[in-house]
Design a protein around this motif. Structure first.
Motif, mmCIF file in Angstrom:
data_model
loop_
_atom_site.group_PDB
_atom_site.id
_atom_site.type_symbol
_atom_site.label_atom_id
_atom_site.label_comp_id
_atom_site.label_asym_id
_atom_site.label_seq_id
_atom_site.Cartn_x
_atom_site.Cartn_y
_atom_site.Cartn_z
ATOM 1 N N HIS A 150 -7.316 115.813 -60.540
ATOM 2 C CA HIS A 150 -8.733 115.575 -60.271
ATOM 3 C C HIS A 150 -9.194 114.219 -60.811
ATOM 4 O O HIS A 150 -8.757 113.774 -61.861
ATOM 5 C CB HIS A 150 -9.594 116.649 -60.959
ATOM 6 N N TYR A 151 -10.087 113.577 -60.092
ATOM 7 C CA TYR A 151 -10.894 112.495 -60.647
ATOM 8 C C TYR A 151 -12.298 112.630 -60.081
ATOM 9 O O TYR A 151 -12.518 113.361 -59.112
ATOM 10 C CB TYR A 151 -10.280 111.114 -60.354
ATOM 11 N N TYR A 152 -13.259 111.923 -60.692
ATOM 12 C CA TYR A 152 -14.663 112.203 -60.388
ATOM 13 C C TYR A 152 -15.441 110.919 -60.103
ATOM 14 O O TYR A 152 -15.287 109.911 -60.800
ATOM 15 C CB TYR A 152 -15.308 112.947 -61.567
ATOM 16 N N LEU A 153 -16.272 110.995 -59.084
ATOM 17 C CA LEU A 153 -17.135 109.879 -58.701
ATOM 18 C C LEU A 153 -18.589 110.323 -58.858
ATOM 19 O O LEU A 153 -18.998 111.341 -58.297
ATOM 20 C CB LEU A 153 -16.857 109.466 -57.250
ATOM 21 N N PHE A 154 -19.348 109.547 -59.634
ATOM 22 C CA PHE A 154 -20.736 109.901 -59.929
ATOM 23 C C PHE A 154 -21.685 108.954 -59.198
ATOM 24 O O PHE A 154 -21.428 107.758 -59.096
ATOM 25 C CB PHE A 154 -21.000 109.823 -61.437
ATOM 26 N N SER A 155 -22.788 109.505 -58.721
ATOM 27 C CA SER A 155 -23.776 108.669 -58.035
ATOM 28 C C SER A 155 -25.168 109.266 -58.210
ATOM 29 O O SER A 155 -25.316 110.479 -58.401
ATOM 30 C CB SER A 155 -23.441 108.546 -56.545
ATOM 31 N N GLU A 156 -26.181 108.394 -58.178
ATOM 32 C CA GLU A 156 -27.570 108.818 -58.265
ATOM 33 C C GLU A 156 -28.277 108.444 -56.977
ATOM 34 O O GLU A 156 -28.172 107.303 -56.518
ATOM 35 C CB GLU A 156 -28.247 108.156 -59.470
ATOM 36 N N ILE A 157 -29.004 109.383 -56.400
ATOM 37 C CA ILE A 157 -29.609 109.181 -55.085
ATOM 38 C C ILE A 157 -31.126 109.294 -55.184
ATOM 39 O O ILE A 157 -31.660 110.222 -55.807
ATOM 40 C CB ILE A 157 -29.071 110.234 -54.091
ATOM 41 N N ASN A 158 -31.823 108.348 -54.566
ATOM 42 C CA ASN A 158 -33.284 108.429 -54.464
ATOM 43 C C ASN A 158 -33.628 109.430 -53.362
ATOM 44 O O ASN A 158 -33.244 109.251 -52.205
ATOM 45 C CB ASN A 158 -33.856 107.045 -54.127
ATOM 46 N N VAL A 159 -34.352 110.485 -53.723
ATOM 47 C CA VAL A 159 -34.618 111.552 -52.754
ATOM 48 C C VAL A 159 -36.099 111.673 -52.408
ATOM 49 O O VAL A 159 -36.560 112.739 -51.961
ATOM 50 C CB VAL A 159 -34.065 112.909 -53.263
ATOM 51 N N ASP A 160 -36.866 110.601 -52.582
ATOM 52 C CA ASP A 160 -38.290 110.645 -52.209
ATOM 53 C C ASP A 160 -38.465 110.990 -50.734
ATOM 54 O O ASP A 160 -39.281 111.844 -50.370
ATOM 55 C CB ASP A 160 -38.947 109.286 -52.508
ATOM 56 N N LYS A 161 -37.694 110.330 -49.875
ATOM 57 C CA LYS A 161 -37.797 110.599 -48.438
ATOM 58 C C LYS A 161 -37.264 111.986 -48.089
ATOM 59 O O LYS A 161 -37.753 112.631 -47.147
ATOM 60 C CB LYS A 161 -37.049 109.529 -47.647
ATOM 61 N N LEU A 162 -36.266 112.435 -48.842
ATOM 62 C CA LEU A 162 -35.717 113.772 -48.614
ATOM 63 C C LEU A 162 -36.774 114.846 -48.882
ATOM 64 O O LEU A 162 -36.930 115.805 -48.100
ATOM 65 C CB LEU A 162 -34.498 113.996 -49.516
ATOM 66 N N ILE A 173 -19.183 108.674 -50.306
ATOM 67 C CA ILE A 173 -20.452 108.797 -51.030
ATOM 68 C C ILE A 173 -21.492 107.828 -50.477
ATOM 69 O O ILE A 173 -22.679 108.170 -50.365
ATOM 70 C CB ILE A 173 -20.231 108.566 -52.540
ATOM 71 N N ILE A 174 -21.075 106.641 -50.097
ATOM 72 C CA ILE A 174 -22.011 105.666 -49.523
ATOM 73 C C ILE A 174 -22.639 106.219 -48.241
ATOM 74 O O ILE A 174 -23.856 106.148 -48.028
ATOM 75 C CB ILE A 174 -21.298 104.332 -49.244
ATOM 76 N N SER A 175 -21.811 106.814 -47.384
ATOM 77 C CA SER A 175 -22.327 107.400 -46.141
ATOM 78 C C SER A 175 -23.239 108.584 -46.423
ATOM 79 O O SER A 175 -24.301 108.740 -45.806
ATOM 80 C CB SER A 175 -21.165 107.848 -45.245
ATOM 81 N N LEU A 176 -22.844 109.424 -47.363
ATOM 82 C CA LEU A 176 -23.657 110.587 -47.716
ATOM 83 C C LEU A 176 -24.998 110.142 -48.296
ATOM 84 O O LEU A 176 -26.051 110.710 -47.965
ATOM 85 C CB LEU A 176 -22.908 111.452 -48.728
ATOM 86 N N ARG A 177 -24.974 109.119 -49.147
ATOM 87 C CA ARG A 177 -26.205 108.622 -49.739
ATOM 88 C C ARG A 177 -27.169 108.117 -48.669
ATOM 89 O O ARG A 177 -28.384 108.361 -48.748
ATOM 90 C CB ARG A 177 -25.907 107.513 -50.743
#
Length: 387
Positions: free
Chosen positions: A187-199, A372-376
């Motif tokens: 396993h390895y892990y990728l962390f990201s923070e997403i702005n969800v105002d529009k969501l 992750i870029i596409s998902l974001r």
């Protein structure tokens, strides 16, 4: 002629089952098609439909007990029929029974029966007090609440913390499944923070037009976004095999659902081709039936990607163990308000942290990051999910 009913194999991986409830008791008539019992497998609790008719003459597994597949579960035959030759020796002592005056009497249970009130029994079980050697102060030596309280006051506290509970079939399956994944997949892990105002605004605009029962959740939108991103990155929708990598043409999203004694992963199949309303309706149904242990084995199989959301518990971020044989799992944290930079100004915005756990045998860091870029992009501008 009496027939032996054995523990059925209700799923392809089932090795043993636990009888949760008998719907019939010894001496009852059963008809073909009746639900004889509810049985917990390694995946779910299922109704066991009987395919013979007759009188239930023998029960080989009591409620709460387990036995292996193909071991004796019950015997069904004619009223008054001699079945002693059909009962295994190891069952005779435990289930010594005789038929007298057309009534079946369980002498073993009668002899060892402990008189105890339902409330006292519940209290004893909760705090771990053994009742076998307690002397009851109620009528005919019946153990009552006062006896449990007095025993508790005198009980050695060091013993109270040593209560043991046998593993359920589901818990053992979870332990085996996750151990295989954790120790076989690097396993390895990728962390990201997403702005969800529009969501947040997107969900509000949709739900304003729907009835209370039809409203969609953040999870529904995330499932759709995850599936759309997998369409762009088929290298994430994969599994590792000894001699090959498997690329799935279907996108089946598993959703981790918490139960009292574990978790289960119902699957939304072909999620990329379903509307938000379809996903929402299917999720509500499957989550409900999962908690009631009524979901079918085929509804929790063949996921190609899994989502685990602990945001509703206030968890900011976390990592998950990959749901084997998937190559990744997405962990979703809670939506939080915090200062963010927008148009060179500091404002208060809504953010959500996500973690992608990846199997490094299949998914390299660049591939996982691209996903992750596409998902974001989908989550930060969710109207694009519908395009």
């Amino acid at each position: 002629m009496a027939e032996i009913i054995t523990m059925p194999q209700l799923s392809d991986t089932m090795e043993e089952g636990t009888v949760i409830r008998w719907n019939k008791k010894i001496g009852d008539e059963v008809l073909e098609g009746d639900i004889l019992a509810e049985i917990e497998t390694d995946k779910a609790t299922q109704d066991f439909e009987i395919d013979v008719s007759g009188i239930l003459l023998f029960i080989g597994v009591h409620e709460g007990e387990k036995t292996r597949v193909n071991e004796i579960l019950a015997i069904i035959g004619k009223k008054g029929e001699d079945i002693s030759h059909l009962i295994p020796k190891n069952k005779e002592k435990k289930n010594h029974q005789e038929i007298r005056d057309d009534k079946i009497i369980n002498e073993y249970e009668k002899k060892d029966r402990i008189l105890i009130s339902p409330l006292a029994k519940k209290m004893a079980k909760k705090i771990g007090i053994p009742i076998k050697n307690l002397r009851g102060s109620g009528d005919n030596g019946r153990i009552i609440k006062r006896d449990i309280q007095q025993s508790y006051d005198a009980y050695d506290n060091s013993l109270l913390i040593k209560k043991t509970i046998s593993h359920s079939s589901m818990r053992k399956k979870i332990a085996c499944h996750l151990s295989i994944s954790k120790f076989s997949s690097p396993h390895y892990y990728l962390f990201s923070e997403i702005n969800v105002d529009k969501l947040i605004e997107f969900r509000k605009n949709i739900n304003d037009k729907l009835s209370l029962e039809e409203r969609i959740s953040f999870n529904d939108i995330i499932i759709k976004a995850v599936a759309k991103a997998l369409n762009i990155h088929p290298d994430i929708n994969t599994s590792w095999n000894k001699d090959e990598m498997i690329y799935y043409s279907d996108i089946n999203i598993g959703i981790a659902v918490a139960l009292e004694d574990g978790l289960i992963v119902p699957v939304i199949k072909n999620a990329d081709k379903k509307s938000l309303s379809q996903i929402s309706k299917e999720m509500k149904d499957k989550v409900l039936r999962s908690k009631l242990r009524k979901i079918q084995p085929e509804e929790i199989e063949h996921s190609t990607f899994t989502v685990s959301n602990l945001g509703m518990y206030g968890i900011e971020s976390f990592t998950s163990i990959i749901n084997h044989p998937n190559s990744s799992i997405l962990s979703i944290g809670s939506i939080m308000k915090k200062p963010i930079i927008k148009d060179a100004k500091i404002i208060i915005g809504s953010v959500m942290k996500i973690t992608l756990s990846c199997d490094h045998r299949i998914i390299d860091g660049a591939n996982g990051s691209s996903y992750i870029i596409s998902l974001r992009k989908f989550l930060e501008d969710p109207i694009t999910i519908l395009l």
